[in-house]
Scaffold this motif. Structure first.
Motif, PDB file in Angstrom:
ATOM      1  N   PRO A 148     -12.045   6.347 -19.304  1.00  0.00           N
ATOM      2  CA  PRO A 148     -12.096   6.452 -17.693  1.00  0.00           C
ATOM      3  C   PRO A 148     -12.979   5.643 -17.022  1.00  0.00           C
ATOM      4  CG  PRO A 148     -12.781   8.504 -18.758  1.00  0.00           C
ATOM      5  CD  PRO A 148     -12.790   7.758 -19.663  1.00  0.00           C
ATOM      6  N   GLU A 162     -16.952   1.180 -11.987  1.00  0.00           N
ATOM      7  CA  GLU A 162     -17.697   0.628 -12.958  1.00  0.00           C
ATOM      8  C   GLU A 162     -17.805  -0.972 -13.238  1.00  0.00           C
ATOM      9  OE1 GLU A 162     -19.717   2.797 -14.659  1.00  0.00           O
ATOM     10  OE2 GLU A 162     -18.688   4.809 -14.347  1.00  0.00           O
ATOM     11  N   ASP A 168     -20.003   4.177 -18.798  1.00  0.00           N
ATOM     12  CA  ASP A 168     -21.252   3.927 -18.421  1.00  0.00           C
ATOM     13  C   ASP A 168     -22.176   3.840 -19.503  1.00  0.00           C
ATOM     14  OD1 ASP A 168     -21.784   6.636 -19.092  1.00  0.00           O
ATOM     15  OD2 ASP A 168     -22.233   7.157 -17.266  1.00  0.00           O
ATOM     16  N   GLN A 224     -23.621   5.868 -21.472  1.00  0.00           N
ATOM     17  CA  GLN A 224     -24.623   6.697 -21.529  1.00  0.00           C
ATOM     18  C   GLN A 224     -24.559   7.515 -23.207  1.00  0.00           C
ATOM     19  OE1 GLN A 224     -24.299   9.349 -17.987  1.00  0.00           O
ATOM     20  NE2 GLN A 224     -26.322   9.655 -18.399  1.00  0.00           N
ATOM     21  N   GLU A 263     -31.764  10.941 -16.320  1.00  0.00           N
ATOM     22  CA  GLU A 263     -31.031  11.684 -15.340  1.00  0.00           C
ATOM     23  C   GLU A 263     -32.057  12.564 -14.479  1.00  0.00           C
ATOM     24  OE1 GLU A 263     -26.685  12.434 -16.718  1.00  0.00           O
ATOM     25  OE2 GLU A 263     -28.158  12.968 -18.293  1.00  0.00           O
ATOM     26  N   ARG A 270     -28.823  11.348 -25.376  1.00  0.00           N
ATOM     27  CA  ARG A 270     -28.106  10.556 -24.142  1.00  0.00           C
ATOM     28  C   ARG A 270     -28.954   9.677 -23.590  1.00  0.00           C
ATOM     29  NH1 ARG A 270     -24.387  12.487 -19.451  1.00  0.00           N
ATOM     30  NH2 ARG A 270     -22.332  11.445 -20.254  1.00  0.00           N
ATOM     31  N   GLU A 288     -24.374   4.063 -10.383  1.00  0.00           N
ATOM     32  CA  GLU A 288     -24.929   5.653 -10.344  1.00  0.00           C
ATOM     33  C   GLU A 288     -23.943   6.555 -10.847  1.00  0.00           C
ATOM     34  OE1 GLU A 288     -25.482   5.825  -6.259  1.00  0.00           O
ATOM     35  OE2 GLU A 288     -27.382   4.461  -6.226  1.00  0.00           O
ATOM     36  N   LYS A 335     -18.373  17.629  -6.727  1.00  0.00           N
ATOM     37  CA  LYS A 335     -17.402  17.492  -7.792  1.00  0.00           C
ATOM     38  C   LYS A 335     -17.983  18.063  -9.101  1.00  0.00           C
ATOM     39  CE  LYS A 335     -15.692  12.833  -7.393  1.00  0.00           C
ATOM     40  NZ  LYS A 335     -15.407  11.382  -8.214  1.00  0.00           N
TER      41      LYS A 335
END
Ligand code: UDP
Ligand code: MG
Length: 327
Positions: free
Chosen positions: A12, A16, A99, A101, A131, A200, A207, A214
Motif C-alpha cells: 500500500p 510515497e 517506505d 523500513q 523513529e 527495522r 515522512e 491515526k
C-alpha cells in the motif's frame, strides 16, 4: 498463468513518490532471486496527493509484473492493504510497506520457513531506527496493553510485514469487517505462524503517514476489534464507586455520632465530578462499540477501486466499477 503464480507482493502506498522506484528495484531483485519470473507486484495507491499514482502507472507500463491499483480516495493503510490482498493471485503473498523500513531482502528466509510448513511468517522488530522516541514508546506501551486486553495471542512488535500462504490470505479475505486490524486478524486465523526477528531501518524517503490521531484510531480499532472487555468498565467502576460510597457513609456516620457535622462543599463537588466523568467515559465506550455495529450493519464495500493497470487476464477478473487499462 493464474494457477502457477508463485508469489504476490502487496504494497500500500500513500504519498510515497520519492520511494516507489527504489521499492520497485529492490523488491523485483529479491523476487527474481526467490521465484524467478513467477511473481507479481501489486502496488495500491491509497489516494495519494503527490505523484505516486503517475509514477506507479509508468512503472506498470514498463514492467509487466507490476499491477497498479488506484483507489478512489484515501481509504487508510489497512483498507488499501485489503484491496491488494483481494486482488493478488500468488500461492504466497508477501506484504510490506512502501517506505522500505522492513527489508525486502528477508524474503528468502521467510520463504524457507514456509517451505518447512509455516502458513504465516511475520517480521518481529527487535530494533527500530530513525523513529522518534514517542513513536517507539507509544508502540511499546500499545502492544503490551493490547496483549493484556485481548483473548487471542497477538504477537508484540509486529507490523503487517509478513509472508502468508494462499489459504491464510483466503481466510483473511473472507472476513468482512471494516475496522480492520490486519495483524490481529491474521493471528486470529491460527494455523502455523512464526516470528522472524529483524531490525527495522529508517524510512527510505518521506515522512511517516501515521500521525498521532491515526495511531490512536488504529489502537482503538485493535482493542474494540478483539476484545469486549472495555464494555465491562461500567461494572468495574460501579463496584469501585459502590465500595467508596460505603466507606464514605461510614465516615459520615462516625462524624455524626461523635457530634460533628461533615463539612463538605469541596468533597461534594469532587464526588459529583468524578461520577460524572466516569459515566461519560462509559457512555463513550458504549458509543465506540455501537458506532462499529452501525458501520458494519451498512455493509458497504471496504474500498472502491477507480482504476487498475494490469494484464488483460487479471483485468477480466475484476468486477467492481472501475476503469481497467489492460497493458
Ligand atoms: N499508508 C497508506 N494509507 C494511509 C497511510 C499509510 O497506504 O492512509 C501506507 C504508507 O504508504 C506505507 C504504509 O502504509 O506504505 C505504512 O505507513 P508508514 O510507513 O507511514 O507508517 P509507520 O511505519 O510510520 O508506522
Ligand atoms: Mg513506515
Amino acid at each position: 498463468m493464474a494457477a502457477s503464480m508463485k508469489l504476490s507482493v502487496v504494497v500500500p502506498c500513500y504519498n510515497e513518490e520519492e520511494g516507489v522506484h527504489e521499492l520497485h528495484r529492490r523488491v523485483s531483485a529479491i523476487c527474481q532471486t526467490c521465484v524467478g519470473d513467477s511473481y507479481e507486484l501489486i502496488f495500491v495507491n491509497d489516494g495519494s496527493k503527490d505523484a505516486t499514482w503517475k509514477i506507479m502507472g509508468k512503472i506498470s507500463r514498463t514492467d509487466e509484473k507490476v499491477v497498479a491499483i488506484n483507489l478512489s480516495r484515501n481509504h487508510g493503510h489497512q483498507l488499501a492493504l485489503s484491496a491488494g490482498l483481494q486482488m493478488c493471485r500468488g500461492e504466497r503473498v508477501f506484504v510490506l510497506d512502501a517506505d522500505l523500513q522492513d527489508p525486502p531482502e528477508l524474503l528468502p528466509q521467510m520463504m524457507a520457513r514456509m517451505d518447512d510448513g509455516c502458513d504465516v511468517v511475520f517480521g518481529q522488530r527487535i530494533k527500530r531506527e530513525g523513529e522518534t522516541f514517542f513513536k517507539k514508546a507509544s508502540a511499546f506501551v500499545f502492544y503490551r496493553l493490547l496483549g493484556r486486553m485481548v483473548d487471542i495471542d497477538i504477537p508484540r512488535d509486529t507490523g503487517d510485514y509478513r509472508l502468508m500462504s494462499r489459504r491464510a490470505v483466503d481466510v483473511l479475505n473472507s472476513m468482512p469487517e471494516h475496522h480492520r486490524f490486519i495483524r490481529g486478524m491474521v493471528s486470529w486465523i491460527g494455523l502455523r505462524q512464526e516470528a522472524l526477528p529483524y531490525e527495522r531501518s529508517a524510512r527510505f524517503a518521506g515522512e511517516t503517514k501515521y500521525p498521532l490521531s491515526k495511531m490512536i484510531r488504529f489502537a482503538i480499532d485493535a482493542i474494540t476489534g478483539f476484545s469486549v472487555r472495555p464494555l465491562r468498565l461500567a461494572s468495574y467502576f460501579g463496584i469501585c464507586f459502590g465500595i467508596a460510597t460505603l466507606l464514605l457513609l461510614a465516615y459520615v456516620f462516625v462524624h455524626y455520632f461523635t457530634g460533628h457535622s461533615v463539612e463538605g462543599w469541596t468533597s461534594l463537588a469532587v464526588i459529583v465530578l468524578a461520577l460524572g466523568s466516569v459515566q461519560l467515559l462509559v457512555v463513550g465506550v458504549l458509543g465506540e462499540y455501537l458506532g462499529r455495529l452501525y458501520v458494519e450493519s451498512k455493509g458497504r464495500p471496504l474500498f472502491i477501486i477507480q482504476e487498475v493497470i494490469a494484464s488483460p487476464e487479471l483485468s477480466a477478473r475484476l468486477d467492481a466499477p472501475k476503469k481497467v487499462t489492460a497493458k
